[in-house]
Design an enzyme around this catalytic site. Structure first.
Site, PDB file in Angstrom:
ATOM      1  CG  ASN A   1      -6.702  -0.317   0.826  1.00 24.29           C
ATOM      2  OD1 ASN A   1      -6.039   0.197  -0.072  1.00 24.29           O
ATOM      3  ND2 ASN A   1      -6.157  -0.926   1.857  1.00 24.29           N
TER       4      ASN A   1
ATOM      5  CG  HIS B   1      -3.112   3.764   2.145  1.00 23.15           C
ATOM      6  ND1 HIS B   1      -3.525   3.454   0.868  1.00 23.15           N
ATOM      7  CD2 HIS B   1      -3.191   2.599   2.854  1.00 23.15           C
ATOM      8  CE1 HIS B   1      -3.822   2.170   0.794  1.00 23.15           C
ATOM      9  NE2 HIS B   1      -3.635   1.631   1.987  1.00 23.15           N
TER      10      HIS B   1
ATOM     11  CB  CYS C   1      -0.964   0.009   1.180  1.00 22.26           C
ATOM     12  SG  CYS C   1      -2.274  -1.204   0.978  1.00 22.26           S
TER      13      CYS C   1
HETATM   14  O1  UT7 Z   1      -3.994  -0.951   3.333  1.00 24.41           O
HETATM   15  C1  UT7 Z   1      -3.195  -1.925   3.910  1.00 24.41           C
HETATM   16  C2  UT7 Z   1      -3.315  -2.041   5.321  1.00 24.41           C
HETATM   17  N1  UT7 Z   1      -4.602  -2.527   5.754  1.00 24.41           N
HETATM   18  C3  UT7 Z   1      -5.199  -1.875   6.722  1.00 24.41           C
HETATM   19  O2  UT7 Z   1      -4.727  -0.834   7.126  1.00 24.41           O
HETATM   20  C4  UT7 Z   1      -6.415  -2.503   7.360  1.00 24.41           C
HETATM   21  C5  UT7 Z   1      -6.294  -2.418   8.863  1.00 24.41           C
HETATM   22  N2  UT7 Z   1      -7.353  -3.119   9.606  1.00 24.41           N
HETATM   23  C6  UT7 Z   1      -8.614  -2.683   9.603  1.00 24.41           C
HETATM   24  O3  UT7 Z   1      -8.971  -1.754   8.913  1.00 24.41           O
HETATM   25  C7  UT7 Z   1      -9.578  -3.337  10.558  1.00 24.41           C
HETATM   26  O4  UT7 Z   1      -8.849  -4.172  11.440  1.00 24.41           O
HETATM   27  C8  UT7 Z   1     -10.694  -4.167   9.876  1.00 24.41           C
HETATM   28  C9  UT7 Z   1     -11.653  -3.254   9.159  1.00 24.41           C
HETATM   29  C10 UT7 Z   1     -10.102  -5.184   8.927  1.00 24.41           C
HETATM   30  C11 UT7 Z   1     -11.486  -4.917  10.955  1.00 24.41           C
HETATM   31  O5  UT7 Z   1     -11.982  -3.988  11.916  1.00 24.41           O
HETATM   32  P1  UT7 Z   1     -11.778  -4.231  13.477  1.00 24.41           P
HETATM   33  O6  UT7 Z   1     -12.439  -3.129  14.162  1.00 24.41           O
HETATM   34  O7  UT7 Z   1     -10.308  -4.443  13.719  1.00 24.41           O
HETATM   35  O8  UT7 Z   1     -12.593  -5.562  13.699  1.00 24.41           O
HETATM   36  P2  UT7 Z   1     -12.172  -6.893  14.426  1.00 24.41           P
HETATM   37  O9  UT7 Z   1     -11.460  -7.771  13.465  1.00 24.41           O
HETATM   38  O10 UT7 Z   1     -11.518  -6.585  15.734  1.00 24.41           O
HETATM   39  O11 UT7 Z   1     -13.583  -7.494  14.758  1.00 24.41           O
HETATM   40  C12 UT7 Z   1     -14.494  -6.841  15.661  1.00 24.41           C
HETATM   41  C13 UT7 Z   1     -15.811  -7.603  15.638  1.00 24.41           C
HETATM   42  C14 UT7 Z   1     -15.646  -9.106  15.823  1.00 24.41           C
HETATM   43  O12 UT7 Z   1     -16.797  -9.570  16.503  1.00 24.41           O
HETATM   44  P3  UT7 Z   1     -16.750  -9.845  18.088  1.00 24.41           P
HETATM   45  O13 UT7 Z   1     -15.674 -10.864  18.271  1.00 24.41           O
HETATM   46  O14 UT7 Z   1     -16.422  -8.522  18.715  1.00 24.41           O
HETATM   47  O15 UT7 Z   1     -18.135 -10.334  18.369  1.00 24.41           O
HETATM   48  C15 UT7 Z   1     -15.635  -9.628  14.420  1.00 24.41           C
HETATM   49  O16 UT7 Z   1     -16.050 -10.969  14.347  1.00 24.41           O
HETATM   50  O17 UT7 Z   1     -16.422  -7.421  14.345  1.00 24.41           O
HETATM   51  C16 UT7 Z   1     -16.613  -8.711  13.730  1.00 24.41           C
HETATM   52  N3  UT7 Z   1     -16.351  -8.563  12.310  1.00 24.41           N
HETATM   53  C17 UT7 Z   1     -17.280  -8.260  11.384  1.00 24.41           C
HETATM   54  N4  UT7 Z   1     -18.592  -8.074  11.493  1.00 24.41           N
HETATM   55  C18 UT7 Z   1     -19.266  -7.783  10.362  1.00 24.41           C
HETATM   56  C19 UT7 Z   1     -15.127  -8.629  11.690  1.00 24.41           C
HETATM   57  N5  UT7 Z   1     -15.271  -8.391  10.387  1.00 24.41           N
HETATM   58  C20 UT7 Z   1     -16.599  -8.161  10.164  1.00 24.41           C
HETATM   59  C21 UT7 Z   1     -17.347  -7.856   9.025  1.00 24.41           C
HETATM   60  N6  UT7 Z   1     -18.676  -7.668   9.156  1.00 24.41           N
HETATM   61  N7  UT7 Z   1     -16.787  -7.720   7.799  1.00 24.41           N
END
Ligand code: UT7
Length: 331
Positions: A286, A256, A116
């Site tokens: 992204n 970004h 990225c």
């Molecule tokens: O460009 C290159 C670099 N990439 C990035 O910079 C991406 C960086 N990471 C992120 O943007 C975020 O970590 C994500 C958007 C990928 C995920 O967001 P998050 O706030 O870190 O979510 P998480 O993985 O901690 O999950 C939180 C909750 C979980 O549920 P519980 O365990 O709290 O009940 C997940 O199971 O959200 C749930 N979850 C979702 N729910 C609906 C995870 N993904 C999804 C989804 N839809 N797509």
């Protein structure tokens, strides 16, 4: 000899027509519009459809728009750099094909990949070639067909990534405008957190890897998120500090577009008024190497000659950094 710096003198952008909305994703994986919008800021992303269409297709469209809009003779372009994490194919460089297709027949061309941060690092390359005075026109294109490496059963990645491209032309400037400073860093210990395990030279694709879908991108979102927030903000703060810049002096943050929360955190760390933070993540998601030039293309009409732009990126590798550029023209 007069001092010269490397300025952006033209921009162009291209995104494919097909729109993959959050509502459509709701029918594909266990997710919902509210979650995606609140956790990422993304409402829709573009997907390149069509047989045999790869990253070069979008790179060519973005470059052709730049050339047409600014009435540039492609034969005068000296170098074409395509920044991409999704080249058309192995061994045959995407940039060589792109250069030929846009009529840059006197140019040499190469691809660069820093995930990225590819476009950000490409700005550094373009600047050095211009500052050396060896080349006069360097075309830097950031383009990625992320849909080619996404598993649309994996909600951790498929909601984030989209396809798109942007192109910018660098030329010498004698008024002190253009690239002023840069802070670029890499940390290879981060590669396990964002990667496509199979399909490269370490682990070629096998029948088993295809079945296990490990040729697609895997992301440990939380770890990447934490590192992105810390390092992008850190790099940006360093650039501001050593150039004596603050909220009053910075005109635009060109960051970004990986997650709106990461961009907001960076703006907060440098106490930047959110009106100065450029965003288009809601429309494109992204696009990896496409995010920074697509921001320039979407917001070009707002920039004024002399404006201070702060670029920032973070991505797989890990690779990250910040670049300070003074805008060189009024639209
Ligand atoms: O460009 C290159 C670099 N990439 C990035 O910079 C991406 C960086 N990471 C992120 O943007 C975020 O970590 C994500 C958007 C990928 C995920 O967001 P998050 O706030 O870190 O979510 P998480 O993985 O901690 O999950 C939180 C909750 C979980 O549920 P519980 O365990 O709290 O009940 C997940 O199971 O959200 C749930 N979850 C979702 N729910 C609906 C995870 N993904 C999804 C989804 N839809 N797509």
């Amino acid at each position: 000899m007069t001092n010269i710096s490397a300025a952006i003198t033209a921009v162009g952008g291209y995104v494919p027509d097909y729109i993959l909305t959050n509502q459509i994703l709701e029918t594909m994986v266990d997710t919902n519009d509210d979650w995606i919008t609140s956790r990422t800021g993304i409402k829709e992303r573009r997907i390149l459809k069509g047989v045999n269409k790869g990253t070069s297709f979008m790179a060519i469209q973005a470059a052709k728009r730049l050339i047409k809009k600014n009435n540039i003779d492609p034969k005068t372009i000296d170098l074409v750099v395509v920044a991409t994490a999704t080249p058309d194919m192995k061994a045959a460089s995407t940039s060589a094909y792109t250069a030929s297709e846009i009529g840059a027949i006197n140019a040499f061309a190469f691809d660069i990949d820093a995930a990225c941060s590819s476009f950000l690092f490409g700005m550094s390359i373009a600047a050095r070639y211009i500052e050396s005075r060896i080349y006069k026109k360097v075309l830097l294109i950031g383009a990625d067909k992320n849909s080619s490496m996404i598993n649309y059963d994996d909600r951790a990645t498929c909601i984030i990534f989209g396809d798109g491209a942007g192109a910018v032309l660098f030329e010498a400037n004698k008024e002190g405008l253009g690239i002023q400073d840069e802070y670029l860093r890499s940390d290879g210990t981060g590669r396990e957190f964002l990667r496509g395990t199979h399909g490269g030279s370490s682990n070629p694709i096998t029948i088993e890897s295809l079945n296990e879908k490990t040729h697609f991108i895997y992301q440990d979102g939380k770890t990447v998120f934490k590192n992105a927030v810390f390092n992008m903000a850190n790099a940006t703060e360093k650039i501001l500090d050593r150039n004596n810049l603050d909220n009053d002096k910075v005109d635009w943050l060109v960051a970004h577009q990986a997650n709106k929360r990461i961009v907001d955190a960076t703006a907060n760390r440098i106490n930047l008024d959110h009106k100065k933070v450029l965003m288009n993540i809601e429309k494109y998601g992204n696009t990896t190497s496409g995010t920074l030039p697509l921001l320039l293309s979407d917001y070009e009409s707002k920039f004024k000659k002399g404006d201070n732009l702060i670029f920032a990126a973070f991505g797989g590798g890990f690779n990250w950094g910040s670049v300070y550029l003074k805008w060189a023209y009024n639209s």
